[in-house]
Design a protein around this motif. Structure first.
Motif, short mmCIF file in Angstrom:
data_model
loop_
_atom_site.label_atom_id
_atom_site.label_comp_id
_atom_site.label_asym_id
_atom_site.label_seq_id
_atom_site.Cartn_x
_atom_site.Cartn_y
_atom_site.Cartn_z
N HIS A 1 0.92 -1.30 -0.06
CA HIS A 1 -0.11 -0.50 -0.22
C HIS A 1 0.97 1.40 0.13
N ASN B 1 1.86 6.05 2.07
CA ASN B 1 1.21 5.34 2.07
C ASN B 1 -0.05 4.94 1.79
N ILE B 2 -0.82 4.27 0.60
CA ILE B 2 -2.16 4.84 0.21
C ILE B 2 -2.99 4.03 0.61
N GLY B 3 -3.60 3.96 1.85
CA GLY B 3 -4.61 2.64 2.11
C GLY B 3 -5.44 1.98 1.28
N LEU B 4 -6.72 3.30 0.58
CA LEU B 4 -7.65 2.77 -0.85
C LEU B 4 -7.34 2.26 -1.81
N GLU B 5 -8.12 1.53 -1.57
CA GLU B 5 -8.03 1.04 -3.47
C GLU B 5 -8.10 1.99 -4.89
N GLU C 1 2.14 14.82 -2.33
CA GLU C 1 2.96 14.72 -1.44
C GLU C 1 4.47 14.09 -1.48
#
Lengths: 299, 61
Positions: free
Chosen positions: A183, A194-198, A248
């Protein structure tokens, strides 16, 4: 005391020289600062007053009008206020931006505006001094011509002294490849976030642009590691291309390179590189490098 | 420096989170939906750890 027509022409000529000097540095470029037309007009008028102050000071001194000189020096105080006004205005407007400029960038812009008024004063002061000094030696035309050359020389010298640098002087910018490991989003091999969503991962892969900022040397690494400098870069990118969702950046500890991911409204990688290359190098980071023996901005 | 705080966690397994408010999702699809909703409501960042646990973080005040 009445003013002789010849002296009036001298003062007007010196004022014009200072004003033109200020005008030549008042650019309305893609950074859109000052704003056009009102911000532009404000700075033009302050520049005109600054030029007049410089042009009048020498004749007032020669006429032994010390009261007038005292008042002229009081006018200098107002130019210091230019910085405060510009800073407070930008700080106030910062809340309206999706990604703020930050205190370091605002301080740099405000100082630039203040110093350019002093440039106008010095140019007009040089011009009037040159006219008066050569008046008794040369013919009128020759005296004015000499003063014009003196004004140009003063403008070039001071402008060279206060001229700021941009990011492309200290770093190479290139487009990087965005990839995901679990992720975590990477630009080439630099971890960025960090990217949590699909859905967000999909959006970044489809619409995001990855950029790699490579410092040219060790001191340049220190410069780009400044939070204010990075904030200035991110601000310009998000403001000029628009921010659809996300920006970012992160620094690679090993190489000092900076990886940045942005999802802009206008997906234009070439424009993005151009924007980053032309972000001003903040004065605070230049000072850091010079104090550590860096050769940046040294000739 | 920016310090992020964990506001809440979303997961498929109760044992993965302690001392943090946890919302249990029934499956991966529900986990994604809940995480997205929470991210918007709390105006936080949605991060996912290697063990599959989603955490919603926000800058500390």
């Amino acid at each position: 005391m009445s003013l002789e027509p010849e002296m009036l022409v001298n003062i007007l000529f010196a004022t014009l020289a200072g004003f033109l000097s200020r005008w030549s540095l008042l650019k309305v470029d893609f950074r859109q600062n000052p704003t056009y037309p009102n911000g532009y007009l404000i700075h033009l008028m302050i520049g005109l007053i600054a030029s007049a102050v410089g042009a009048i000071s020498v004749p007032a001194l020669l006429a032994k009008d010390y009261v007038a000189i005292t008042f002229l020096f009081l006018a200098f105080e107002h130019f210091r206020d230019v910085r405060k006004i510009e800073a407070s205005s930008l700080e106030y407007l910062d809340k309206a931006h999706y990604y703020p400029r930050g205190a370091a960038y605002i301080d740099g812009i405000a100082k630039t505006f203040e110093s350019r008024n002093y440039l106008a004063i010095v140019v007009s002061l040089t011009t009037i001094t040159a006219i008066l000094a050569t008046g008794g030696v040369f013919s009128r035309t020759m005296s004015i011509t000499t003063a014009a050359f003196a004004a140009i020389a003063a403008h070039i010298l001071i402008n060279r002294f206060i001229k700021g640098q941009v990011i492309k002087a200290v770093a190479d910018i290139e487009i990087g490849e965005i990839s995901f490991r679990n992720h975590n989003v990477y630009v080439n091999d630099i971890y960025v976030a960090n990217i949590g969503l699909e859905v967000m991962k999909k959006r970044i892969l489809e619409r995001g642009i990855g950029v790699l900022i490579k410092p040219k040397g060790e001191n340049e690494k220190i410069m780009l590691n400044n939070i204010g400098q990075r904030q200035a870069i991110e601000h310009e990118c998000s403001r000029l291309l628009g921010l659809e969702k996300y920006i970012e950046s992160r620094r690679d500890f090993e190489t000092g390179n900076i990886g940045m991911v942005i999802i802009p409204i206008r997906k234009e990688p070439k424009s993005l590189i151009h924007i980053i290359e032309n972000v001003p190098l903040l004065e605070i980071v230049k000072k850091q490098a010079r104090s550590t023996g860096g050769n940046i901005n040294e000739k | 420096m920016r310090n992020n705080h964990i506001l809440i966690a979303v997961g498929l397994n109760r044992d993965l989170a302690e001392n943090v408010p946890l919302i249990l999702a029934e499956n991966e699809e529900q986990l994604q939906t809940i995480s997205s909703e929470l991210g918007r409501i709390l105006e936080g960042n949605v991060c996912r750890l290697a063990n599959g646990l989603v955490i919603i973080t926000a800058p500390g005040r």
